[in-house]
Design an enzyme around this catalytic site. Structure first.
Site, PDB file in Angstrom:
ATOM      1  N   TYR A  99       3.251 -76.936 -27.745  1.00 29.36           N
ATOM      2  CA  TYR A  99       2.657 -76.122 -26.677  1.00 29.36           C
ATOM      3  C   TYR A  99       1.510 -75.325 -27.295  1.00 29.36           C
ATOM      4  CZ  TYR A  99       2.957 -73.061 -22.512  1.00 29.36           C
ATOM      5  OH  TYR A  99       2.687 -72.345 -21.371  1.00 29.36           O
ATOM      6  N   ARG A 164      -9.324 -77.151 -15.895  1.00 29.80           N
ATOM      7  CA  ARG A 164      -9.347 -75.880 -16.650  1.00 29.80           C
ATOM      8  C   ARG A 164      -8.118 -75.881 -17.548  1.00 29.80           C
ATOM      9  NH1 ARG A 164      -5.752 -72.703 -17.777  1.00 29.80           N
ATOM     10  NH2 ARG A 164      -5.336 -71.402 -15.986  1.00 29.80           N
ATOM     11  N   LYS A 182       4.332 -78.770 -20.936  1.00 28.63           N
ATOM     12  CA  LYS A 182       5.098 -77.891 -20.034  1.00 28.63           C
ATOM     13  C   LYS A 182       6.461 -78.510 -19.746  1.00 28.63           C
ATOM     14  CE  LYS A 182       1.876 -74.748 -18.918  1.00 28.63           C
ATOM     15  NZ  LYS A 182       1.991 -73.297 -18.831  1.00 28.63           N
ATOM     16  N   GLU A 253      -0.841 -77.100 -12.160  1.00 27.03           N
ATOM     17  CA  GLU A 253      -1.144 -76.538 -13.476  1.00 27.03           C
ATOM     18  C   GLU A 253      -2.607 -76.753 -13.831  1.00 27.03           C
ATOM     19  OE1 GLU A 253       1.495 -75.109 -15.479  1.00 27.03           O
ATOM     20  OE2 GLU A 253      -0.279 -74.288 -16.439  1.00 27.03           O
ATOM     21  N   ASP A 254      -3.238 -75.707 -14.281  1.00 27.26           N
ATOM     22  CA  ASP A 254      -4.570 -75.779 -14.878  1.00 27.26           C
ATOM     23  C   ASP A 254      -5.605 -76.506 -14.012  1.00 27.26           C
ATOM     24  OD1 ASP A 254      -3.354 -74.335 -16.820  1.00 27.26           O
ATOM     25  OD2 ASP A 254      -3.801 -75.684 -18.484  1.00 27.26           O
ATOM     26  N   ASP A 276       1.634 -72.548 -11.396  1.00 27.55           N
ATOM     27  CA  ASP A 276       2.088 -71.865 -12.606  1.00 27.55           C
ATOM     28  C   ASP A 276       1.095 -70.807 -13.078  1.00 27.55           C
ATOM     29  OD1 ASP A 276       3.771 -71.492 -14.843  1.00 27.55           O
ATOM     30  OD2 ASP A 276       2.487 -72.774 -16.048  1.00 27.55           O
ATOM     31  N   ASP A 277      -0.200 -71.084 -12.966  1.00 30.60           N
ATOM     32  CA  ASP A 277      -1.208 -70.152 -13.496  1.00 30.60           C
ATOM     33  C   ASP A 277      -1.319 -68.901 -12.634  1.00 30.60           C
ATOM     34  OD1 ASP A 277      -2.228 -71.809 -15.748  1.00 30.60           O
ATOM     35  OD2 ASP A 277      -2.505 -73.190 -14.077  1.00 30.60           O
ATOM     36  N   ASN A 423      -5.447 -68.282 -23.664  1.00 27.14           N
ATOM     37  CA  ASN A 423      -4.982 -69.336 -24.568  1.00 27.14           C
ATOM     38  C   ASN A 423      -6.101 -70.333 -24.849  1.00 27.14           C
ATOM     39  OD1 ASN A 423      -2.246 -68.455 -24.583  1.00 27.14           O
ATOM     40  ND2 ASN A 423      -1.998 -69.295 -22.544  1.00 27.14           N
ATOM     41  N   ASN A 469       3.756 -65.352 -22.043  1.00 24.29           N
ATOM     42  CA  ASN A 469       3.341 -66.696 -21.641  1.00 24.29           C
ATOM     43  C   ASN A 469       4.262 -67.185 -20.537  1.00 24.29           C
ATOM     44  OD1 ASN A 469       3.217 -69.729 -21.698  1.00 24.29           O
ATOM     45  ND2 ASN A 469       1.650 -69.236 -23.222  1.00 24.29           N
TER      46      ASN A 469
HETATM   47  N1  LIG Z   1      -0.563 -66.200 -20.942  1.00 21.92           N
HETATM   48  C1  LIG Z   1      -0.349 -67.074 -20.007  1.00 21.92           C
HETATM   49  O1  LIG Z   1       0.790 -67.430 -19.681  1.00 21.92           O
HETATM   50  C2  LIG Z   1      -1.504 -67.662 -19.284  1.00 21.92           C
HETATM   51  C3  LIG Z   1      -2.785 -67.527 -19.758  1.00 21.92           C
HETATM   52  N2  LIG Z   1      -3.818 -68.073 -19.054  1.00 21.92           N
HETATM   53  C4  LIG Z   1      -5.126 -67.994 -19.656  1.00 21.92           C
HETATM   54  O2  LIG Z   1      -5.978 -67.227 -18.839  1.00 21.92           O
HETATM   55  C5  LIG Z   1      -7.303 -67.627 -19.048  1.00 21.92           C
HETATM   56  C6  LIG Z   1      -8.019 -67.657 -17.724  1.00 21.92           C
HETATM   57  O3  LIG Z   1      -7.467 -68.592 -16.855  1.00 21.92           O
HETATM   58  P1  LIG Z   1      -8.060 -68.734 -15.365  1.00 21.92           P
HETATM   59  O4  LIG Z   1      -8.001 -67.429 -14.684  1.00 21.92           O
HETATM   60  O5  LIG Z   1      -7.403 -69.842 -14.678  1.00 21.92           O
HETATM   61  O6  LIG Z   1      -9.546 -69.162 -15.747  1.00 21.92           O
HETATM   62  P2  LIG Z   1     -10.918 -68.956 -15.009  1.00 21.92           P
HETATM   63  O7  LIG Z   1     -11.918 -69.679 -15.806  1.00 21.92           O
HETATM   64  O8  LIG Z   1     -10.783 -69.276 -13.579  1.00 21.92           O
HETATM   65  O9  LIG Z   1     -11.175 -67.381 -15.095  1.00 21.92           O
HETATM   66  C7  LIG Z   1     -11.754 -66.741 -16.171  1.00 21.92           C
HETATM   67  C8  LIG Z   1     -12.247 -65.410 -15.697  1.00 21.92           C
HETATM   68  O10 LIG Z   1     -12.777 -64.728 -16.808  1.00 21.92           O
HETATM   69  C9  LIG Z   1     -14.098 -64.306 -16.515  1.00 21.92           C
HETATM   70  N3  LIG Z   1     -14.895 -64.319 -17.726  1.00 21.92           N
HETATM   71  C10 LIG Z   1     -15.140 -65.358 -18.543  1.00 21.92           C
HETATM   72  N4  LIG Z   1     -15.933 -64.984 -19.555  1.00 21.92           N
HETATM   73  C11 LIG Z   1     -16.208 -63.679 -19.363  1.00 21.92           C
HETATM   74  C12 LIG Z   1     -16.994 -62.727 -20.045  1.00 21.92           C
HETATM   75  N5  LIG Z   1     -17.651 -63.034 -21.154  1.00 21.92           N
HETATM   76  N6  LIG Z   1     -17.065 -61.477 -19.547  1.00 21.92           N
HETATM   77  C13 LIG Z   1     -16.388 -61.149 -18.440  1.00 21.92           C
HETATM   78  N7  LIG Z   1     -15.619 -62.006 -17.739  1.00 21.92           N
HETATM   79  C14 LIG Z   1     -15.541 -63.262 -18.200  1.00 21.92           C
HETATM   80  C15 LIG Z   1     -14.623 -65.294 -15.488  1.00 21.92           C
HETATM   81  O11 LIG Z   1     -15.669 -64.702 -14.758  1.00 21.92           O
HETATM   82  P3  LIG Z   1     -16.415 -65.444 -13.534  1.00 21.92           P
HETATM   83  O12 LIG Z   1     -15.413 -65.415 -12.422  1.00 21.92           O
HETATM   84  O13 LIG Z   1     -17.592 -64.618 -13.290  1.00 21.92           O
HETATM   85  O14 LIG Z   1     -16.704 -66.834 -14.018  1.00 21.92           O
HETATM   86  C16 LIG Z   1     -13.373 -65.512 -14.663  1.00 21.92           C
HETATM   87  O15 LIG Z   1     -13.216 -64.514 -13.699  1.00 21.92           O
HETATM   88  C17 LIG Z   1      -7.242 -68.960 -19.799  1.00 21.92           C
HETATM   89  O16 LIG Z   1      -7.600 -68.730 -21.136  1.00 21.92           O
HETATM   90  C18 LIG Z   1      -5.802 -69.339 -19.745  1.00 21.92           C
HETATM   91  O17 LIG Z   1      -5.375 -70.021 -20.891  1.00 21.92           O
HETATM   92  C19 LIG Z   1      -3.656 -68.707 -17.858  1.00 21.92           C
HETATM   93  C20 LIG Z   1      -2.412 -68.870 -17.356  1.00 21.92           C
HETATM   94  C21 LIG Z   1      -1.232 -68.404 -18.063  1.00 21.92           C
HETATM   95  C1  LIG Z   2      -0.146 -70.893 -20.387  1.00 23.62           C
HETATM   96  C2  LIG Z   2      -0.970 -71.474 -19.356  1.00 23.62           C
HETATM   97  O1  LIG Z   2      -0.462 -71.936 -18.351  1.00 23.62           O
HETATM   98  C3  LIG Z   2      -2.392 -71.478 -19.497  1.00 23.62           C
HETATM   99  O2  LIG Z   2      -2.919 -70.926 -20.465  1.00 23.62           O
HETATM  100  O3  LIG Z   2      -3.051 -72.043 -18.623  1.00 23.62           O
HETATM  101 MG   LIG Z   3      -1.773 -73.136 -17.260  1.00 21.00          MG
END
Ligand SMILES: NC(=O)C1=CN([C@@H]2O[C@H](COP(=O)(O)OP(=O)(O)OC[C@H]3O[C@@H](n4cnc5c(N)ncnc54)[C@H](OP(=O)(O)O)[C@@H]3O)[C@@H](O)[C@H]2O)C=CC1
Ligand SMILES: CC(=O)C(=O)O
Ligand SMILES: [Mg+2]
Length: 598
Positions: A99, A164, A182, A253-254, A276-277, A423, A469
């Site tokens: 993972y 993504r 997963k 997912e993603d 999941d996200d 991540n 996570n």
């Molecule tokens: N810990 C966990 O269990 C999980 C972690 N994650 C992690 O969360 C992260 C985001 O996922 P997700 O929301 O789907 O992804 P998205 O790409 O949809 O969202 C990313 C967000 O971050 C913003 N962003 C990116 N770069 C910058 C920057 N330099 N300055 C300010 N804002 C910024 C983007 O802005 P804009 O909207 O303007 O593009 C957007 O709003 C991933 O890395 C993923 O791995 C996700 C799910 C679970």
């Molecule tokens: C952990 C997870 O689901 C993600 O980073 O997208």
């Molecule tokens: Mg995910």
């Protein structure tokens, strides 16, 4: 040995479909005789523990994490019982390999490391391309998990379009590593039978130029299709899936945020599914947040928190909405009051309703309008404006919580709550070590990918980071849903999963100020999460499993309190339904011998 028998030993039947489990040196002498395998195997007959010891030493001898990933994938495809024994027993060491973070590297390299020396007929997952539209149902029926047993139909599918993958962007069909990873955690963490898991990647093209120009790229070589093609295709896939497997639970997912919210809105009330996200991450962060709020409540009243999200995508907005429920449910706040505790930042700065750009629809609900016309662009500007008690990173931007940010958070708060959740590890907004050093070890911390412990310089005390996570939620949520079979997954079930996770800390974990339980306890934790989902589904009148309905309804009041004898009995009931590689019924060898006679 004839060719056919040898092929079967290698897991093929005559039409190249794996027909029975290959346990290699664990094959008893009687079975070897029955299958005419004597001479094909060395004479030692080993048990699973001996095999595990060897596999572990082979694994540890590999020099890179990616090589370890490939070794484990090969093991999964050739001796699934051994693979899961290893993963379950050594989860702390294995989770970062199967993972995050290693699965991230594996996805980046997927088309180059494929096919993990898997014998033909042992699938890694189901690939459905947009070109398959006319034949989806037949293709889904053709898919046979390994080892195949026709009476064990899939119970849970994790589906991605690779758009993504973690914080690595659009990886196209290379994203297949994520549904596989997963679902391995579903097996290891919640005891879902591996034969009943279905990893799916839908291939609608990719906008990743590197992949499109890579001679080894395994997906279709074209740009992603338009929404006019995408949504009907997803619809056709889901219809075909549920026509073949009506009880299947689908985990989205993603998917890129632009589609993730729309898909959830479209399907959440009429399909047995969750995202999941958005929801899994919402629940896991809520759980860590509940425990973090408790740790600081003598200094900050729970309703006085100011929570800053750096990142406003599916994860950021999903988590923010989930936290609102905490303030509403536990502290009686109205929706409008709760919303005032949350600020979002995206690439253009603080998300406000008068910023001048057209906000993506998922950002509108939490956009601020009390900024008196002022716009705040940089993270530091926003921090000075908001003075957050909690800083959550879901931006996929590694290192952005730098020294200045962390030091300022430490000035503003006795114990700043800082969750760099992106991540894989390279995308974490800060490391545990940086967070500790820049806050005089006062930080309350959880990250998406696990960081190593930190040794405090003066005291020598070892401090353990939390891992926020969704792996702590989706296995138990899925198991509970599979057991109770609710008509749909509701917000209340998600909330119950989060609060059960928060309550799952042992006294020892609690006393050490852990936000999350130790990963080695994940099966017990998943059982508690699953039980909470089951009880909620019954209470909502949505459970379709008659046995569960009658069992839970009698003691509903006690079970809703999640304490007492009946609660422990329910957890035991759930645990007894977990698949274990040591059970003979895991893969009943004798019946397989019977079937494999030729
Ligand atoms: N810990 C966990 O269990 C999980 C972690 N994650 C992690 O969360 C992260 C985001 O996922 P997700 O929301 O789907 O992804 P998205 O790409 O949809 O969202 C990313 C967000 O971050 C913003 N962003 C990116 N770069 C910058 C920057 N330099 N300055 C300010 N804002 C910024 C983007 O802005 P804009 O909207 O303007 O593009 C957007 O709003 C991933 O890395 C993923 O791995 C996700 C799910 C679970
Ligand atoms: C952990 C997870 O689901 C993600 O980073 O997208
Ligand atoms: Mg995910």
């Amino acid at each position: 040995m004839g060719h056919l028998k040898f092929m079967q030993y290698l897991n093929f039947c005559c039409c190249c479909i794996p027909s029975f489990e290959n346990v290699r040196t664990a094959t008893p002498l009687s079975t070897r005789n029955a299958l005419h395998l004597t001479g094909i195997l060395p004479s030692a007959v080993e048990n699973l523990d001996q095999q595990k010891k060897r596999a572990l030493s082979q694994l540890r001898a590999k020099s890179s994490s990616l090589e370890k990933y490939i070794f484990l994938a090969w093991l999964r495809n050739t001796n699934i019982r051994l693979f899961y024994r290893l993963v379950i027993d050594e989860l702390e060491e294995m989770a970062p390999l199967i993972y995050t973070p290693t699965v991230g590297s594996a996805c980046l390299e997927y088309s180059h490391i494929y096919p993990f020396l898997a014998p033909p007929g042992v699938p890694d997952g189901l690939y459905l391309s947009i070109n398959d539209l006319p034949n989806l149902t037949q293709i889904i029926k053709n898919y046979r998990p390994y080892p195949f047993n026709e009476s064990l139909t899939p119970q849970i599918a994790v589906i991605t379009d690779g758009s993504r993958i973690l914080g690595l962007g659009d990886l196209g069909v290379n994203g297949m590593g994520i549904p596989i990873g997963k679902l391995q955690l579903y097996v290891a963490g919640a005891g879902i039978d591996p034969r009943r898991t279905l990893p799916i990647t839908i291939d609608c093209g990719t906008n990743n130029e590197k992949n499109l120009n890579d001679e080894f790229y395994l997906g279709i070589r074209k740009k992603r299709v338009s929404d006019e093609e995408f949504y009907p295709f997803v619809d056709a896939v889901l219809k075909a899936l549920t026509s073949v497997y009506p009880d299947l639970l689908v985990q989205f997912e993603d998917f890129s945020s632009e589609h993730a919210f729309d898909l959830l809105t479209k399907y959440r009330d009429n399909l047995f599914c969750f995202n999941d996200d958005i929801q899994g991450t919402g629940a896991v962060v809520l759980s860590g947040f509940i425990n973090a709020v408790r740790l600081v409540e003598k200094d900050v009243h729970p309703t006085k928190h100011r929570i800053l999200f750096f990142g406003a995508g599916s994860a950021g907005v999903g988590v923010a909405k989930q936290l609102l429920e905490f303030f509403k449910i536990e502290h009686g706040m109205s929706e409008e009051e709760a919303k005032k505790l949350v600020w979002l930042v995206d690439t253009k700065g603080l998300v406000t309703s008068d910023r001048g750009d057209k906000l993506a629809s998922h950002k509108v609900y939490l956009s601020r309008s009390d900024n008196e016309g002022r716009q705040y662009k940089s993270l530091m500007d926003v921090i000075e404006y908001v003075k957050p008690t909690v800083l959550i990173g879901l931006s996929s931007t590694g290192g952005v919580f730098d020294e200045t940010v962390l030091k300022r958070m430490a000035e503003l708060n006795k114990n700043p709550i800082i969750f760099p959740l992106s991540n894989p590890m390279v995308n974490a907004e800060c490391t545990f070590e940086d967070a500790m050093r820049n806050t005089d070890n006062r930080v309350i911390f959880a990250s998406g990918t696990g960081f190593p412990p930190f040794v405090e310089q003066v005291t020598g005390k070892i401090r353990y980071p939390g891992q926020g996570n969704n792996m702590y939620i989706f296995p138990g949520l899925g198991l509970g849903a599979i057991i109770a079979r609710p008509v749909k997954i509701t917000d209340r079930q998600i909330y119950a999963s989060a609060s059960a996770l928060a309550e799952s800390l042992t006294k020892e974990e609690y006393d050490q100020n852990f936000l999350y339980p130790a990963v080695q306890r994940i099966r017990r934790v998943s059982a508690e999460v699953a039980a909470a989902v089951v009880v909620t589904a019954v209470d909502e009148g949505l459970a379709r499993n008659p046995e569960i309905n009658s069992m839970v309804k009698k003691d509903l009041k006690e079970l809703l309190s999640r304490s007492g004898e009946k609660w422990q009995e329910l957890i035991k009931y759930v645990e007894e339904r977990m698949w274990d590689p040591n059970h003979e019924k895991a893969f009943p060898t004798e019946s397989l011998i019977e079937k494999s006679k030729f």
